[in-house]
Design an enzyme around this catalytic site. Structure first.
Site, PDB file in Angstrom:
ATOM      1  N   ASP A 221       1.107  -1.233  -0.325  1.00 37.57           N
ATOM      2  CA  ASP A 221       0.096   0.213   0.492  1.00 37.57           C
ATOM      3  C   ASP A 221       1.151   0.961   0.055  1.00 37.57           C
ATOM      4  OD1 ASP A 221      -1.961   1.791   0.781  1.00 37.57           O
ATOM      5  OD2 ASP A 221      -3.334   0.035   0.782  1.00 37.57           O
TER       6      ASP A 221
ATOM      7  N   HIS B 205     -12.161  -1.031  -7.640  1.00 35.18           N
ATOM      8  CA  HIS B 205     -13.921   0.432  -8.349  1.00 35.18           C
ATOM      9  C   HIS B 205     -13.356   1.457  -7.997  1.00 35.18           C
ATOM     10  CE1 HIS B 205     -15.133   0.489  -3.522  1.00 35.18           C
ATOM     11  NE2 HIS B 205     -13.757   0.901  -4.141  1.00 35.18           N
TER      12      HIS B 205
END
Ligand SMILES: C[S@@+](CC[C@H](N)C(=O)[O-])C[C@H]1O[C@@H](n2cnc3c(N)ncnc32)[C@H](O)[C@@H]1O
Ligand SMILES: COc1cc(O)c(CC=C(C)C)c(O)c1C(=O)/C=C/c1ccc(O)cc1
Length: 352
Positions: free
Chosen positions: A219, A257
């Site tokens: 991340d 998304h």
């Protein structure tokens, strides 16, 4: 007798009223979570009176008549139960339902952090700009907050925590569903990178259930900086648009998304480069949008799609056809969709 047409018109009027005041239902739910009403009832081990609920509220003088009105609506919405004990004229007791069980803060499966994020003013503000988005393009997030979501999160640790906690609370829900319906999908994977894995909760759950897997959590640097040490997981601070660490398979939950097709293409190409051409796979956990969905989660995926429109530049929920096109254009040879008992499905993509 009313004509069919005037009955239908009346029905239409009633539906608009329900939309108008549906927002109040949401605020009553937020209120119940803030007051920890489900936890108070649960800690008594069974249904309790209004006074007993009030005693558990963190205030020297909770306003009981107000509490009664909040509870009346929440009972109507099936969030709590209400019955008299004894039945003929006793005191009213309030109990939990299968809905309020998801509002327990310390439960293994809880949606409390999601409630706190969903109704936070920072999250609600961008949704006021949907019509501006339609007229001018751009994100509601920038219109409301002056910068895009990733900049806001990197400069605002409180926001970052609220969103990370909300994402993390879906981890156990998805893990339970994976163990139910996708158990074998991870059986023969030796190493797995969770791309955009936040603080590493998901990959830690996976490694816990499949101890043979070497887990890597990728991340952004400011996110892994606050990630706790997790057995069997190495944290990598980096950029998925740059390079993704090599592994047998890649896992991505609630990541694609957030991005436009062009951005997803870049991420997916980096995924392909990180896995073996034979036997490698990308495991995507995201919504598969169905226009006429009859499943349990109803129109929530479509509402989520509008959230992505308001929060992210180009993010969206995708239909199966859109996933197929995206994966093909990113060079994947095939894919398979697994329905799991959550809002999301698993889309397994194969490089060859
Ligand atoms: C919607 S969250 C999903 C988090 C996690 N996968 C989950 O489901 O709980 C999206 C994640 O993508 C991460 N992210 C955004 N841009 C990224 C980048 N360029 N490289 C790596 N991670 C990124 C965010 O920090 C965030 O943790
Ligand atoms: C604000 O961002 C989101 C709001 C949401 O309601 C959802 C829906 C999530 C579930 C139903 C589990 C989102 O997925 C998002 C995001 O995608 C959040 C992205 C994000 C993550 C971490 C950050 O530091 C900032 C933004």
């Amino acid at each position: 007798m009313e004509s069919k047409e005037s009955m239908a018109l009346l029905q239409g009027q009633a539906e608009i009223w329900q939309h108008l005041y549906g927002v109040v239902d949401s605020m009553a739910l937020k209120c119940a979570v803030e007051l920890r009403i489900a936890d108070i009832i649960h800690s008594h081990g069974g249904p309790i009176t209004l006074r007993q609920i009030a005693l558990g509220i963190d205030s020297p003088s909770p306003h009981i008549p107000y509490l009664a009105r909040i509870m009346r609506l929440l009972v109507r919405k099936n969030i709590f139960t209400e019955h008299r004990h004894p039945p003929d004229g006793g005191e009213t007791l309030y109990g939990l339902t299968q809905t309020s069980r998801w509002l327990l803060r310390d439960a293994e499966l809880s949606l409390v952090p999601m409630v706190l994020m969903r109704y936070h003013p920072w999250q609600l503000a961008p949704l006021h700009y949907l019509s501006h988005c339609v007229k001018e393009g751009g994100t509601g997030f920038k219109k409301a907050h002056g910068c895009e979501i990733w900049d806001f999160a990197s400069k605002n640790p409180e926001y970052n925590n609220i969103v990370n906690d909300a994402m993390a609370c879906t981890t156990k829900i998805v893990m339970a569903a994976i163990l139910d319906e996708y158990k074998d999908g991870l059986g023969c994977v030796g190493s797995l990178v969770d791309v955009g894995g936040g603080t590493g909760g998901m990959i830690a759950e996976i490694v816990n259930a499949y101890p043979h897997i070497k887990g890597i959590n990728l991340d952004l640097p400011h996110v892994v900086a606050i990630a706790p040490e997790r057995p069997g997981v190495s944290h990598v601070g980096g950029d998925m648009f740059d390079v993704i660490p090599n592994a047998d398979a890649i896992f991505m939950k609630w990541v694609l998304h957030n991005w436009s097709d062009e951005h997803c293409m870049k991420i997916l190409k980096n995924c392909r480069n990180a896995i073996p051409k034979k036997g490698g796979k990308v495991i995507i956990v995201d919504v598969v949008l169905e226009k006429e969905s009859t499943d349990l989660f109803g129109e929530t995926p479509m509402a989520l799609d509008l959230c992505m429109m308001a929060y992210t530049a180009g993010g969206k929920e995708r239909t199966e056809l859109e996933w197929k096109k995206l994966l093909e254009e990113a060079g994947f040879g095939g894919y398979k969709i697994f329905k799991i008992p959550t809002l999301t499905s698993i889309i397994e993509a194969y490089p060859d």
